[in-house]
Design a protein around this motif. Sequence first.
Motif, mmCIF file in Angstrom:
data_model
loop_
_atom_site.group_PDB
_atom_site.id
_atom_site.type_symbol
_atom_site.label_atom_id
_atom_site.label_comp_id
_atom_site.label_asym_id
_atom_site.label_seq_id
_atom_site.Cartn_x
_atom_site.Cartn_y
_atom_site.Cartn_z
ATOM 1 N N GLU A 30 -6.721 56.770 -39.869
ATOM 2 C CA GLU A 30 -5.811 55.338 -40.297
ATOM 3 C C GLU A 30 -5.075 55.922 -41.669
ATOM 4 N N HIS A 31 -3.742 56.284 -41.431
ATOM 5 C CA HIS A 31 -2.787 56.152 -42.789
ATOM 6 C C HIS A 31 -3.331 57.688 -43.354
ATOM 7 N N LEU A 32 -3.835 58.300 -42.784
ATOM 8 C CA LEU A 32 -4.428 59.816 -43.540
ATOM 9 C C LEU A 32 -2.980 60.545 -43.733
ATOM 10 N N ILE A 33 -2.163 60.406 -42.717
ATOM 11 C CA ILE A 33 -0.981 61.176 -42.767
ATOM 12 C C ILE A 33 -0.125 60.759 -43.988
ATOM 13 N N ASP A 34 -0.191 59.635 -44.508
ATOM 14 C CA ASP A 34 0.453 59.202 -45.730
ATOM 15 C C ASP A 34 -0.123 59.471 -47.043
ATOM 16 N N THR A 35 -1.409 59.415 -47.235
ATOM 17 C CA THR A 35 -2.145 59.728 -48.335
ATOM 18 C C THR A 35 -2.849 60.610 -48.394
ATOM 19 N N CYS A 36 -3.369 61.741 -47.311
ATOM 20 C CA CYS A 36 -4.289 63.009 -47.366
ATOM 21 C C CYS A 36 -5.436 62.248 -47.743
ATOM 22 N N GLU A 37 -5.872 60.948 -47.755
ATOM 23 C CA GLU A 37 -7.337 60.578 -48.144
ATOM 24 C C GLU A 37 -7.514 59.822 -46.955
ATOM 25 N N LEU A 38 -9.146 59.530 -46.836
ATOM 26 C CA LEU A 38 -9.732 58.715 -45.975
ATOM 27 C C LEU A 38 -9.650 57.556 -46.674
ATOM 28 N N ARG A 39 -9.102 56.171 -46.131
ATOM 29 C CA ARG A 39 -9.000 55.066 -46.876
ATOM 30 C C ARG A 39 -10.305 54.351 -46.795
ATOM 31 N N MET A 93 -35.406 59.375 -30.959
ATOM 32 C CA MET A 93 -34.904 60.635 -30.982
ATOM 33 C C MET A 93 -35.819 61.564 -32.120
ATOM 34 N N GLU A 94 -35.689 62.992 -31.861
ATOM 35 C CA GLU A 94 -36.342 63.774 -32.501
ATOM 36 C C GLU A 94 -35.497 64.670 -33.452
ATOM 37 N N HIS A 95 -34.302 65.266 -32.865
ATOM 38 C CA HIS A 95 -33.585 66.303 -33.246
ATOM 39 C C HIS A 95 -32.320 65.878 -33.263
ATOM 40 N N PHE A 96 -31.642 65.848 -34.454
ATOM 41 C CA PHE A 96 -30.173 65.384 -34.589
ATOM 42 C C PHE A 96 -29.222 66.334 -34.908
ATOM 43 N N ARG A 97 -27.861 65.934 -34.829
ATOM 44 C CA ARG A 97 -26.791 66.885 -35.086
ATOM 45 C C ARG A 97 -25.659 65.926 -35.357
ATOM 46 N N ALA A 98 -24.944 66.272 -36.097
ATOM 47 C CA ALA A 98 -23.777 65.442 -36.498
ATOM 48 C C ALA A 98 -22.571 66.482 -36.820
ATOM 49 N N VAL A 99 -21.371 66.038 -36.278
ATOM 50 C CA VAL A 99 -20.228 66.900 -36.681
ATOM 51 C C VAL A 99 -19.043 66.163 -37.092
ATOM 52 N N ALA A 100 -18.206 66.553 -37.689
ATOM 53 C CA ALA A 100 -16.700 66.068 -38.273
ATOM 54 C C ALA A 100 -15.614 66.696 -37.848
ATOM 55 N N THR A 101 -14.604 66.137 -37.539
ATOM 56 C CA THR A 101 -13.367 67.187 -37.081
ATOM 57 C C THR A 101 -12.111 66.823 -37.982
ATOM 58 N N SER A 102 -11.128 66.693 -37.114
ATOM 59 C CA SER A 102 -9.566 66.779 -37.695
ATOM 60 C C SER A 102 -9.526 65.866 -39.192
ATOM 61 N N ALA A 103 -9.908 64.417 -38.976
ATOM 62 C CA ALA A 103 -9.495 63.519 -40.165
ATOM 63 C C ALA A 103 -10.275 63.883 -41.361
ATOM 64 N N VAL A 104 -11.523 64.467 -41.272
ATOM 65 C CA VAL A 104 -12.422 64.674 -42.376
ATOM 66 C C VAL A 104 -11.956 66.047 -42.851
ATOM 67 N N ARG A 105 -11.761 67.040 -42.031
ATOM 68 C CA ARG A 105 -11.295 68.375 -42.458
ATOM 69 C C ARG A 105 -9.950 68.290 -43.376
ATOM 70 N N ASP A 106 -8.822 67.421 -42.916
ATOM 71 C CA ASP A 106 -7.793 67.333 -43.572
ATOM 72 C C ASP A 106 -7.669 66.528 -44.838
ATOM 73 N N SER A 107 -8.690 65.754 -45.116
ATOM 74 C CA SER A 107 -8.688 64.637 -46.194
ATOM 75 C C SER A 107 -9.009 65.356 -47.430
ATOM 76 N N ARG A 108 -8.471 64.939 -48.483
ATOM 77 C CA ARG A 108 -8.820 65.330 -49.892
ATOM 78 C C ARG A 108 -10.237 64.810 -50.287
ATOM 79 N N ASN A 109 -10.662 63.520 -49.886
ATOM 80 C CA ASN A 109 -12.050 63.181 -50.141
ATOM 81 C C ASN A 109 -12.916 63.330 -49.203
ATOM 82 N N ARG A 110 -13.003 64.356 -48.435
ATOM 83 C CA ARG A 110 -13.897 64.766 -47.712
ATOM 84 C C ARG A 110 -15.487 64.961 -48.147
ATOM 85 N N ARG A 111 -15.500 65.523 -49.220
ATOM 86 C CA ARG A 111 -16.794 65.799 -49.956
ATOM 87 C C ARG A 111 -17.474 64.438 -49.873
#
Length: 325
Positions: free
Chosen positions: A39-48, A71-89
């Motif tokens: 949401e609004h990432l295109i305006d701020t380049c950050e996750l709100r 559950m015994e084994h876990f995996r999580a992935v992030a995609t477009s919104a996170v990789r395009d944001s300045r505050n992804r870390r």
Amino acid sequence: MRYAVFDLGSNSIKCVMAETRARGVRILHEESISTRLAEHLIDTCELRPEAITRTLDALRQLRAKAGELGMEHFRAVATSAVRDSRNRREFLRAAREVLGFPVRLLSGTEEAETIFAGVTADPHWRGKDIFILDIGGGSAEWVQGGLGAMEKRISLPLGAVRLRERFLHEYPVAPDTAALLVETIRGQIAHPLSHYSLGSRRLVGTGGTITCLVAIHKELDEFDPQKIDHSSLTIDQVRALLHSFTGRRLDQLRAVPGLPAKRADLIIPGTSVVLATMELLGARRLHVSVRGLRYGVLTAAISETESGSAIVPPRRHPTKARFAL
């Protein structure tokens, strides 16, 4: 063994929880929670902050469910919104604290490759000549394959949330405006896809927009993957659906059977990507898969720890009203 996969997308958090057995892999639970992380990432380049809070709350809920199911084994992935944001870390750090394990950030190329692995994990499509279109919230992926092997793939920032915020600022959307959006998207994908060819391949669509189009076409009261998986729509049916969405206020779109209220403002931009792709490739029919990125991650997780076999869906889906939306 039991596996839980979390897909942190631009529009929703999707999860799949599965158990490996002697005869294959059984899906125990699937769920999708709308968080609109982009949401609004295109305006701020950050996750709100509000979007981050919604996403972390959804992750807590899904992580608790995974604990309940053992559950015994876990995996999580992030995609477009996170990789395009300045505050992804900062976001990835917070997500890791909630989940208790790290989230892998996928590049656009990795996302496309994983989508292909997810779709072809289905015996119905394994070994066949297919061309995949996946529409997410932040990006869309096009993957050309032959005889079960991936040949080419590309990811472009043309997801439904991003297009909605770029081009559609008010509702109702006029028919001429929707037609212009299709033309604009076709112009943006023409050069990147100039070396791609549908040929004799079947066009296979994945993602919330495409599964919703089938649900709307069939006027389903609730989302049932068994009634949607392997279904198809002709280009004329897609064009008619897009036209039917125009001229409607958001409250009227929310009342359309088969269309979840939280996706009402995304159905026109998402459908525009579908139609633009079909027109550009010369595709007369779109086949539908309810599998995608999370199934690719699940397949990889199983192969890393054991010799996995075909993924078998449950006879009755435990959360079908919320699945893949």
